[in-house]
Design an enzyme around this catalytic site. Structure first.
Site, short mmCIF file in Angstrom:
data_model
loop_
_atom_site.label_atom_id
_atom_site.label_comp_id
_atom_site.label_asym_id
_atom_site.label_seq_id
_atom_site.Cartn_x
_atom_site.Cartn_y
_atom_site.Cartn_z
N GLY A 24 0.82 -1.22 0.00
CA GLY A 24 0.00 0.00 0.00
C GLY A 24 0.85 1.25 0.00
O GLY A 24 0.53 2.23 0.69
N ALA A 25 1.93 1.23 -0.78
CA ALA A 25 2.90 2.33 -0.71
C ALA A 25 2.70 3.36 -1.83
O ALA A 25 3.61 4.14 -2.12
CB ALA A 25 4.31 1.78 -0.73
N ASN A 102 1.19 -2.75 5.46
CA ASN A 102 0.47 -1.49 5.62
C ASN A 102 -0.86 -1.48 4.85
O ASN A 102 -1.80 -0.80 5.26
CB ASN A 102 1.36 -0.34 5.14
CG ASN A 102 0.58 0.93 4.93
OD1 ASN A 102 0.14 1.56 5.89
ND2 ASN A 102 0.37 1.30 3.68
N SER A 154 -3.96 -0.57 14.31
CA SER A 154 -4.79 0.63 14.45
C SER A 154 -5.20 0.77 15.91
O SER A 154 -5.19 -0.21 16.66
CB SER A 154 -6.03 0.49 13.58
OG SER A 154 -6.95 1.53 13.83
N TYR A 167 -13.00 -4.48 10.58
CA TYR A 167 -11.71 -3.79 10.66
C TYR A 167 -11.06 -4.03 12.03
O TYR A 167 -9.85 -4.32 12.13
CB TYR A 167 -11.96 -2.30 10.44
CG TYR A 167 -10.74 -1.45 10.20
CD1 TYR A 167 -10.15 -1.38 8.94
CD2 TYR A 167 -10.19 -0.69 11.23
CE1 TYR A 167 -9.03 -0.58 8.72
CE2 TYR A 167 -9.09 0.11 11.02
CZ TYR A 167 -8.51 0.17 9.76
OH TYR A 167 -7.41 0.96 9.55
N ALA A 170 -9.71 -7.55 12.27
CA ALA A 170 -8.48 -7.71 11.49
C ALA A 170 -7.30 -7.06 12.21
O ALA A 170 -6.21 -7.65 12.32
CB ALA A 170 -8.65 -7.10 10.10
N LYS A 171 -7.50 -5.85 12.72
CA LYS A 171 -6.39 -5.13 13.35
C LYS A 171 -6.01 -5.75 14.70
O LYS A 171 -4.83 -5.80 15.05
CB LYS A 171 -6.76 -3.65 13.52
CG LYS A 171 -6.95 -2.92 12.18
CD LYS A 171 -5.68 -2.92 11.33
CE LYS A 171 -5.79 -2.03 10.10
NZ LYS A 171 -4.55 -2.01 9.29
N ILE A 200 -5.11 9.61 11.36
CA ILE A 200 -4.03 10.11 10.50
C ILE A 200 -4.64 10.70 9.23
O ILE A 200 -5.59 10.13 8.67
CB ILE A 200 -3.04 8.96 10.12
CG1 ILE A 200 -2.57 8.20 11.37
CG2 ILE A 200 -1.85 9.52 9.32
CD1 ILE A 200 -1.81 9.02 12.39
#
Lengths: 255, 80
Positions: A24-25, A102, A154, A167, A170-171, A200
């Protein structure tokens, strides 16, 4: 091994041709992380799913700054993709001894209304793909007696956030995986850590109400570069004795 | 690469040494436990022999592998 040898054994240092893959860069935290790692001396494989243009831009920025990078694309949710991406990075740059997991997606819905697809998609990208990439890199890092794995978790997961059961699962899973893999490979010079970013300023949070910042003691969103700095530290030789930990980068949100 | 007992023995011994076992202590009768070889070491050995001989060692195999000789014999048998 004697007790003295155990006590004084020096940590391994990063080989000069060591390569790290950042998923994911093409934008946001991933792009900032790729740039920071390159500046720190890593050769960087810039992973992307759909954002080829963003990945090319990240590679260009790294090269302009005097670093080495190469874009590797693919759907990391697909079976076999992890090994393909790592092999592609290795062919182009050098031995892949690190990964920053990421890449992440959101598909928010209240649990009652969350569809199977929304659940599966988030778990596949945010957790399963991270495991498969970790496994692919571990095979090389354990052999090399050096490795750095950083998972981007996260504040959601350790903390509740209505509408994000998938989410959060998963995190939280990423943090559990981080701890377990860390203890498995610690004695091979491979560290496994996580960061837990809060609010962020990225495309992923662009649609969130700014009122959420009232819950952030710092009263401002974080910048991707601030998360990148934390990741960069965990991926560096300066963090050789840090493993299994989660570093919160959240302006005090989780305190 | 042909999986002769001699060749497999050399491969296994080299791997065990890289895991921290003392070369002088490694022989067919030495137990993996006495050499301080654990599950991570066996997973790494599995990777080595898979790359070299195409032989897969499963985590359940570890239970039956008590000695260095057991490991060598199993690898040679599977490589046939």
């Amino acid at each position: 091994m004697t007790e003295t040898e155990t006590k004084t054994k020096a940590p391994a240092l990063r080989p000069t041709d060591a390569t790290i893959l950042v998923t994911g860069a093409g934008a946001g935290i991933g792009a900032a992380t790729a740039r920071a790692l390159a500046e720190d001396g890593w050769l960087v494989a810039v992973g992307y799913g759909g954002n080829a243009e963003g990945a090319a831009e990240t590679v260009a920025q790294i090269e302009q700054a005097g670093g080495r990078a190469h874009a590797v694309g693919g759907d990391i949710g697909e079976s076999g993709a992890a090994e393909r991406l790592v092999a592609a990075a290795q062919d182009e740059l050098g031995p892949v001894l690190g990964v920053v997991n990421n890449a992440g997606v959101r598909a928010d819905n209240l649990a009652m209304s969350l569809t199977d697809d929304e659940w599966d998609q988030v778990i596949a990208t945010n957790l399963t793909a991270a495991f498969r990439l970790t496994r692919a890199v571990l095979k090389r890092a354990v052999k090399a007696r050096y490795g750095r794995i950083v998972n981007v978790a996260s504040v959601v997961g350790p903390r509740a956030n209505g509408g994000q059961a998938n989410y959060a699962a998963a995190k939280s899973g990423l943090i559990g995986m981080t701890k377990t893999v860390a203890v498995e490979v610690a004695r091979r010079g491979v560290t496994v850590n996580a960061v837990a970013p809060g609010f962020i300023d990225t495309a992923m949070t662009a649609d969130l109400p700014r009122e959420l910042l009232e819950n952030v003691p710092a009263r401002r969103p974080g910048r991707p570069e601030e998360v990148a700095d934390a990741i960069c530290f965990l991926a560096s030789d300066r963090a050789s004795y840090v493993t299994g930990s989660t570093l919160w980068v959240d302006g005090g949100m989780g305190a | 690469m042909p999986a002769t007992t001699t060749d497999v023995e050399a491969t296994v011994n080299e791997a065990l040494e890289s895991f921290g076992a003392e070369a002088a202590d490694i022989n067919r009768d030495a137990t993996l436990e006495s050499l301080d070889i654990d599950s991570l070491d066996l997973a790494e050995l599995s990777q080595v022999v898979e790359e070299k001989y195409g032989v897969t060692l499963k985590s359940t195999d570890a239970e039956s592998l008590k000695t260095v000789g057991n490991a060598i014999d199993l690898i040679v048998e599977r490589a046939k």
